[in-house]
Enzyme design. Structure first.
Site, PDB file in Angstrom:
ATOM      1  NE  ARG A 220      -3.844  -2.282   1.112  1.00  0.00           N
ATOM      2  CZ  ARG A 220      -5.002  -2.475   1.726  1.00  0.00           C
ATOM      3  NH1 ARG A 220      -5.551  -1.476   2.403  1.00  0.00           N
ATOM      4  NH2 ARG A 220      -5.624  -3.625   1.651  1.00  0.00           N
ATOM      5  CD  GLU A 222      -1.855   2.990   3.685  1.00  0.00           C
ATOM      6  OE1 GLU A 222      -2.446   4.082   3.616  1.00  0.00           O
ATOM      7  OE2 GLU A 222      -2.437   1.892   3.788  1.00  0.00           O
ATOM      8  NE  ARG A 228      -5.410   2.788  11.903  1.00  0.00           N
ATOM      9  CZ  ARG A 228      -6.665   2.739  12.361  1.00  0.00           C
ATOM     10  NH1 ARG A 228      -6.944   3.173  13.570  1.00  0.00           N
ATOM     11  NH2 ARG A 228      -7.623   2.236  11.641  1.00  0.00           N
ATOM     12  CG  HIS A 229      -1.803   3.178   7.784  1.00  0.00           C
ATOM     13  ND1 HIS A 229      -2.346   4.164   8.564  1.00  0.00           N
ATOM     14  CD2 HIS A 229      -2.842   2.534   7.195  1.00  0.00           C
ATOM     15  CE1 HIS A 229      -3.668   4.121   8.459  1.00  0.00           C
ATOM     16  NE2 HIS A 229      -3.993   3.139   7.643  1.00  0.00           N
ATOM     17  CD  GLU A 366     -10.236  -1.572   9.102  1.00  0.00           C
ATOM     18  OE1 GLU A 366     -10.531  -0.378   9.005  1.00  0.00           O
ATOM     19  OE2 GLU A 366      -9.901  -2.271   8.129  1.00  0.00           O
ATOM     20  CB  SER A 369     -12.158  -4.676   5.703  1.00  0.00           C
ATOM     21  OG  SER A 369     -12.081  -3.456   6.391  1.00  0.00           O
ATOM     22  NE  ARG A 417      -3.528  -1.186  11.212  1.00  0.00           N
ATOM     23  CZ  ARG A 417      -4.512  -0.710  10.452  1.00  0.00           C
ATOM     24  NH1 ARG A 417      -5.733  -1.153  10.599  1.00  0.00           N
ATOM     25  NH2 ARG A 417      -4.254   0.217   9.567  1.00  0.00           N
TER      26      ARG A 417
HETATM   27  P1  ATP Z   1      -7.360   1.505   7.625  1.00  0.00           P
HETATM   28  O1  ATP Z   1      -8.737   2.089   7.549  1.00  0.00           O
HETATM   29  O2  ATP Z   1      -6.933   1.157   9.008  1.00  0.00           O
HETATM   30  O3  ATP Z   1      -6.343   2.298   6.880  1.00  0.00           O
HETATM   31  P2  ATP Z   1      -8.176  -0.156   5.473  1.00  0.00           P
HETATM   32  O4  ATP Z   1      -9.637  -0.185   5.718  1.00  0.00           O
HETATM   33  O5  ATP Z   1      -7.597   0.715   4.433  1.00  0.00           O
HETATM   34  O6  ATP Z   1      -7.413   0.099   6.866  1.00  0.00           O
HETATM   35  P3  ATP Z   1      -8.341  -2.802   4.401  1.00  0.00           P
HETATM   36  O7  ATP Z   1      -8.148  -2.575   2.977  1.00  0.00           O
HETATM   37  O8  ATP Z   1      -9.702  -2.999   4.908  1.00  0.00           O
HETATM   38  O9  ATP Z   1      -7.631  -1.630   5.219  1.00  0.00           O
HETATM   39  O10 ATP Z   1      -7.359  -3.989   4.843  1.00  0.00           O
HETATM   40  C1  ATP Z   1      -7.729  -5.064   5.677  1.00  0.00           C
HETATM   41  C2  ATP Z   1      -6.866  -5.117   6.916  1.00  0.00           C
HETATM   42  O11 ATP Z   1      -5.471  -5.033   6.584  1.00  0.00           O
HETATM   43  C3  ATP Z   1      -7.053  -3.948   7.861  1.00  0.00           C
HETATM   44  O12 ATP Z   1      -8.155  -4.163   8.688  1.00  0.00           O
HETATM   45  C4  ATP Z   1      -5.754  -3.953   8.628  1.00  0.00           C
HETATM   46  O13 ATP Z   1      -5.720  -4.990   9.581  1.00  0.00           O
HETATM   47  C5  ATP Z   1      -4.761  -4.316   7.563  1.00  0.00           C
HETATM   48  N1  ATP Z   1      -4.138  -3.140   6.953  1.00  0.00           N
HETATM   49  C6  ATP Z   1      -4.652  -2.334   6.002  1.00  0.00           C
HETATM   50  N2  ATP Z   1      -3.799  -1.388   5.622  1.00  0.00           N
HETATM   51  C7  ATP Z   1      -2.676  -1.590   6.342  1.00  0.00           C
HETATM   52  C8  ATP Z   1      -1.410  -0.965   6.381  1.00  0.00           C
HETATM   53  N3  ATP Z   1      -1.135   0.052   5.589  1.00  0.00           N
HETATM   54  N4  ATP Z   1      -0.480  -1.443   7.237  1.00  0.00           N
HETATM   55  C9  ATP Z   1      -0.745  -2.494   8.039  1.00  0.00           C
HETATM   56  N5  ATP Z   1      -1.931  -3.153   8.027  1.00  0.00           N
HETATM   57  C10 ATP Z   1      -2.882  -2.714   7.201  1.00  0.00           C
HETATM   58 MG    MG Z   2     -10.845  -1.738   6.098  1.00  0.00          MG
END
Ligand code: ATP
Ligand code: MG
Length: 443
Positions: A220, A222, A228-229, A366, A369, A417
């Site tokens: 990702r 980010e 948390r990312h 979270e 998802s 996470r």
């Molecule tokens: P957030 O809202 O916390 O940024 P997201 O909704 O974008 O997460 P999802 O695409 O739903 O993330 O990804 C499913 C799961 O993967 C998340 O619930 C989380 O546990 C994990 N996750 C997502 N993005 C990241 C990240 N950049 N780094 C670490 N873990 C992640």
């Molecule tokens: Mg999510």
């Protein structure tokens, strides 16, 4: 050379076997973790794969004489007699009275960070800069042993439920879910993307194997630096066919988590003790609708402006609420708004404004998802068009629907996470061996 038989004779006695060798000589192999010289004798702590073994040197035990070649971090083979040692709490412990030390390898330098203390005592960034060394600290390595247990529990439980483990490509022609956080890559002159999730492929495998899972890195882009990312993390995904309701997925996840926590308690006791992990007791996991959770947040918290999603403070508040109300560390939030969920999410036939989807919060953050996916071809094409997407760009993906798929759904669970919150860390990097973030691609 001898023929290879696949049997490697054990040349190092594990500590767990010591109780069967009291008074006998055994051999262990490991790294010299710490030396405490007490002038006429010395404690030498040896680090093996999962434990620290206390060895005692004294000229009384044999003709062997300790010299300055025995330094911390050298690899060694140690022969000695197993004896019961004194413990303050009266528990059974064993140590080795050294008969001989054979040095197998000598380090070229002293570690840049003290790793032989109970805890690494430096900033997280320094800890991460020297990861190959700092991971040798027993507490640091215990984090990732626990992480192994989590993955193992995920895998073992799903296999017991008829899932097939798969691996999907991480270099993709189309950016699966699109958005701004996909990494672009030059692929022999063509633009490709690093997978941000295995979503489209795991769905394609439902009509093949019915139930699949994958544990693999996803990427990702980010652009922000948060606690948390990460830019690369391990996603534990599953997808299952012939579901009767999207709640089947939540039920399966509840089973997965129960199994993981039981496995940790059973097989990872040394690490749980060392890190003082508060392993949650899961009987069942409560559920709340997004709309109701939002109303509660608006009532209890100030300055809530985003009515379509949760801010981290809201997740934290809901975490506390679930603990007070249900004594649960986990909370499923369901029926997120259609506008906020990806194009493959199934809308609720009773209210198309919301989806048959959920997030799982663990101690107020979270970690998952998931939800039911659209399985009907026309419905999916229709939905893509409604969202301004071009279905032609998703020809391979849509083969799934075009040639028939059962009702299905699944989820993605972030390994780091979950580890982070299980171990009570404030930063996800603590729960990542070699983190990749906006400022870090080494070591
Ligand atoms: P957030 O809202 O916390 O940024 P997201 O909704 O974008 O997460 P999802 O695409 O739903 O993330 O990804 C499913 C799961 O993967 C998340 O619930 C989380 O546990 C994990 N996750 C997502 N993005 C990241 C990240 N950049 N780094 C670490 N873990 C992640
Ligand atoms: Mg999510």
């Amino acid at each position: 050379m001898e023929d290879m038989t696949g049997v490697i004779p054990c040349t190092s006695t594990p500590y767990s076997e010591f109780k069967n060798h009291i008074g006998e000589e055994v051999t262990i192999k490991g790294a010299i973790h710490n030396i405490r010289d007490m002038s006429d004798f010395a404690f030498i702590i040896v680090r093996t794969a999962r434990e620290l073994i206390q060895c005692v040197y004294s000229p009384d035990f044999s003709d062997y004489r300790l010299d300055d070649k025995v330094v911390e971090q050298c690899s060694a083979k140690i022969r000695g007699k197993v004896v019961k040692s004194e413990t303050r709490d009266g528990s059974e412990r064993y140590e080795l009275q050294i008969h001989d030390i054979e040095i197998l390898s000598t380090p070229a330098a002293i570690p840049p960070v003290v790793i032989s203390k109970k805890q690494i005592n430096c900033d997280l960034s320094v800890n991460l800069d020297y990861r190959p060394v700092t991971l040798r600290n027993p507490k640091e390595r215990a984090i990732f042993k626990i992480q192994e247990g989590i993955q193992r529990g995920f895998r073992e439980y799903l296999m017991s439920q008829g899932f097939t483990e798969v691996h999907t490509p991480k270099i993709n022609y189309a950016g699966a879910e699109g958005g701004t956080n996909v990494f672009k890559l030059d692929y022999f002159g063509k633009q490709v993307y690093l997978a941000q999730s295995p979503q489209l492929y795991k769905q394609a495998l439902v009509p093949v194997y019915e139930r699949v899972f994958e544990i693999a890195p996803v990427f990702r882009a980010e652009h922000h630096d948060t606690s948390r990312h990460l830019n690369e993390y391990i996603s534990m995904d599953f997808e299952m066919g012939f579901i009767e309701s999207f709640t089947d997925i939540m039920n399966m996840e509840t089973g997965v988590l129960k199994y993981i926590m039981e496995l940790l308690k059973k097989e990872y006791e040394p690490e749980i003790e060392l890190l003082k992990v508060d392993v949650p007791e899961i009987k069942s996991i409560p559920c709340i609708r997004f709309k109701d959770a939002k109303e509660m947040c608006v009532k209890k918290l100030k300055n809530i402006t985003d009515m379509k999603d949760f801010e981290p403070e809201e997740e934290a508040f809901l975490g506390k609420w679930a603990k007070q109300q249900y004594n649960s560390d986990f909370l499923f939030v369901t029926h997120y708004l259609s506008k906020k969920r990806p194009f493959y999410t199934m809308d609720d036939p009773e209210d198309p404004e919301v989806t048959l989807s959920f997030d799982l919060l663990f101690r107020g953050i979270e970690i998952t998802s998931g939800g039911q996916r659209v399985h009907d071809y026309n419905m999916q094409v229709e939905k893509m068009k409604r969202l301004g997407m071009n279905p032609d760009e998703f020809e391979t993906y849509l083969m799934l629907h075009k040639y028939g798929a059962p009702p299905h759904g699944g989820l993605g669970l972030g390994l780091e996470r979950l580890t982070m919150h299980l171990l009570g860390f404030k930063n996800v990097r603590n729960a990542t061996m070699f983190p990749r973030d906006i400022n870090r691609v080494t070591p």
